[in-house]
Design an enzyme around this catalytic site. Structure first.
Site, PDB file in Angstrom:
ATOM      1  N   ASN A  46       0.865  -1.178   0.000  1.00 55.29           N
ATOM      2  CA  ASN A  46       0.000   0.000   0.000  1.00 55.29           C
ATOM      3  C   ASN A  46       0.900   1.226   0.000  1.00 55.29           C
ATOM      4  OD1 ASN A  46      -1.789   2.063   0.532  1.00 55.29           O
ATOM      5  ND2 ASN A  46      -2.262   1.389   2.619  1.00 55.29           N
ATOM      6  N   LYS A  48       0.069   4.263  -0.306  1.00 54.52           N
ATOM      7  CA  LYS A  48      -0.586   5.461   0.244  1.00 54.52           C
ATOM      8  C   LYS A  48      -0.327   6.657  -0.692  1.00 54.52           C
ATOM      9  CE  LYS A  48      -0.102   3.349   4.736  1.00 54.52           C
ATOM     10  NZ  LYS A  48      -0.117   3.488   6.176  1.00 54.52           N
ATOM     11  N   HIS A 131      -9.488   1.287   4.744  1.00 59.06           N
ATOM     12  CA  HIS A 131      -8.230   1.468   5.475  1.00 59.06           C
ATOM     13  C   HIS A 131      -8.470   2.435   6.636  1.00 59.06           C
ATOM     14  CE1 HIS A 131      -4.149   2.667   6.452  1.00 59.06           C
ATOM     15  NE2 HIS A 131      -3.751   1.566   5.844  1.00 59.06           N
ATOM     16  N   GLU A 133      -6.885   4.844   7.663  1.00 59.63           N
ATOM     17  CA  GLU A 133      -6.677   6.264   7.326  1.00 59.63           C
ATOM     18  C   GLU A 133      -7.897   6.834   6.608  1.00 59.63           C
ATOM     19  OE1 GLU A 133      -2.884   5.683   5.438  1.00 59.63           O
ATOM     20  OE2 GLU A 133      -2.029   5.186   7.396  1.00 59.63           O
ATOM     21  N   GLU A 201      -5.387  -4.695  10.660  1.00 57.37           N
ATOM     22  CA  GLU A 201      -4.334  -3.703  10.838  1.00 57.37           C
ATOM     23  C   GLU A 201      -4.599  -2.914  12.119  1.00 57.37           C
ATOM     24  OE1 GLU A 201      -2.316  -2.606   6.893  1.00 57.37           O
ATOM     25  OE2 GLU A 201      -4.081  -1.347   7.076  1.00 57.37           O
ATOM     26  N   GLY A 207       2.635   2.359  10.685  1.00 59.28           N
ATOM     27  CA  GLY A 207       3.633   3.414  10.537  1.00 59.28           C
ATOM     28  C   GLY A 207       4.359   3.774  11.822  1.00 59.28           C
ATOM     29  N   SER A 246       3.419  -2.096  10.252  1.00 60.66           N
ATOM     30  CA  SER A 246       4.862  -2.184  10.497  1.00 60.66           C
ATOM     31  C   SER A 246       5.466  -3.535  10.130  1.00 60.66           C
ATOM     32  CB  SER A 246       5.189  -1.818  11.953  1.00 60.66           C
ATOM     33  OG  SER A 246       4.843  -0.471  12.206  1.00 60.66           O
TER      34      SER A 246
HETATM   35  P1  PGA Z   1       2.894   0.329   7.538  1.00 60.90           P
HETATM   36  O1  PGA Z   1       1.439   0.574   6.940  1.00 60.90           O
HETATM   37  O2  PGA Z   1       3.394  -0.973   7.001  1.00 60.90           O
HETATM   38  O3  PGA Z   1       3.708   1.503   7.053  1.00 60.90           O
HETATM   39  O4  PGA Z   1       2.767   0.299   9.014  1.00 60.90           O
HETATM   40  C1  PGA Z   1       0.533  -0.475   6.768  1.00 60.90           C
HETATM   41  C2  PGA Z   1      -0.761   0.039   6.193  1.00 60.90           C
HETATM   42  O5  PGA Z   1      -1.216   1.121   6.594  1.00 60.90           O
HETATM   43  O6  PGA Z   1      -1.363  -0.606   5.326  1.00 60.90           O
END
Ligand code: PGA
Length: 286
Positions: A46, A48, A131, A133, A201, A207, A246
């Site tokens: 992803n 983003k 997601h 976000e 998640e 992140g 992560s």
């Molecule tokens: P990350 O993000 O691996 O940077 O923690 C995962 C995601 O939001 O899909």
């Protein structure tokens, strides 16, 4: 759009090893090891809101490595919408390309939005929906996420439906209930391995560099599996449950080997081939 288009999507991602079409209904879940033989892990990146044209070189590198090393995984990259079409051309069928969101309507006066049909038209074969976000910054509800998943299927896309608790919910030990409620509200009727994957998640792991313990991942994935089976019967046994938050080269192998983990949704570590490839390779080692 016809169902056969959806099936061709599945072939591109090589879901051909997925279980045969199954009717929902009471069923005993198959042993985890047997399921792992039937369904390849899905390693999805992803990106983003990251990536300009030069980043296509990373897709070329990943696609080349995948086509020569033939890992035991379906590999998907979800770049920003501006790069989807060029990513599809670059990948040239060696890996799959997906979108990061879609609107439920096929077209209309929705400035700035993109439909599942548009993603499909650009060559995408999957889309991430719900997601955290999107839920956080765009106020997306479970009902909206379910509507997005449903249109994605109609357009022939695999939908990766995201769920996960916040840090506060985890501290209050609400995570099992939060995930159960999100699954009930965000996953539409008719979900199966052919049209959906779930991405667990935990918001606090995205992140941040923090990850749950392997025991915690195993426990919540088992809980998610139980929810899927009790609702969808046999079809619920084969839906892949990805872990996200992560994931990186150093922890991928252990996470991917955890019970009921059917792949990973990777953010930061999917942006370069150097970081993403070891995660894909780890899937083969589990
Ligand atoms: P990350 O993000 O691996 O940077 O923690 C995962 C995601 O939001 O899909």
């Amino acid at each position: 759009m016809s169902e056969s288009r959806g099936i061709s999507t599945i072939c591109l991602l090589d879901f051909s090893t997925s279980a045969p079409a199954a009717k929902a209904g009471p069923a005993e879940p198959r042993p985890e090891t047997f399921r792992r033989m039937l369904v390849k892990p899905l390693i999805a990146g992803n990106w983003k809101m990251n990536g300009l044209a030069p980043a296509l070189a990373e897709i070329e590198t990943v696609a080349e490595i995948v086509s020569t090393s033939l890992p035991n995984a379906d590999v998907l990259v979800c770049p920003p919408a501006t790069l989807v079409h060029r990513a599809v051309q670059t990948a040239a069928g060696r890996i799959a390309v997906g979108g990061q969101d879609c609107r439920p309507e096929p077209s209309g006066a929705f400035t700035g939005d993109i439909s599942a049909e548009m993603l499909r038209d650009a060559g995408a074969t999957a889309v991430i929906v719900g997601h955290s976000e999107r839920r956080q910054y765009h106020g997306e509800t479970n009902a909206l996420v379910a509507a997005k998943a449903q249109v994605a299927w109609r357009a022939g896309l695999l939908s990766i439906i995201c769920i996960g608790e916040t840090e506060e919910e985890r501290t209050r030990e609400q995570h099992l209930k939060v995930c159960k409620d999100q699954l009930a509200g965000s996953v539409p009727e008719g979900a199966s391995a052919n049209n959906a994957a779930i991405a667990y998640e935990p918001v606090w792991a995205i992140g941040t560099g923090k990850t749950p313990t392997i025991a915690q991942i195993g426990a919540i994935h088992a809980h998610i599996r139980q929810c899927l089976v009790s609702r969808f019967g046999t079809a619920g046994t084969d839906i892949r449950i990805l872990y996200g938050g992560s994931v990186k080269a150093s922890n991928a192998r252990e996470i991917l080997a955890a019970p009921e983990v059917g792949g990973a949704l990777v953010g930061g570590a999917s942006l370069t081939a150097a970081d993403f490839h070891p995660i894909i390779a780890a899937a083969s080692a589990t």
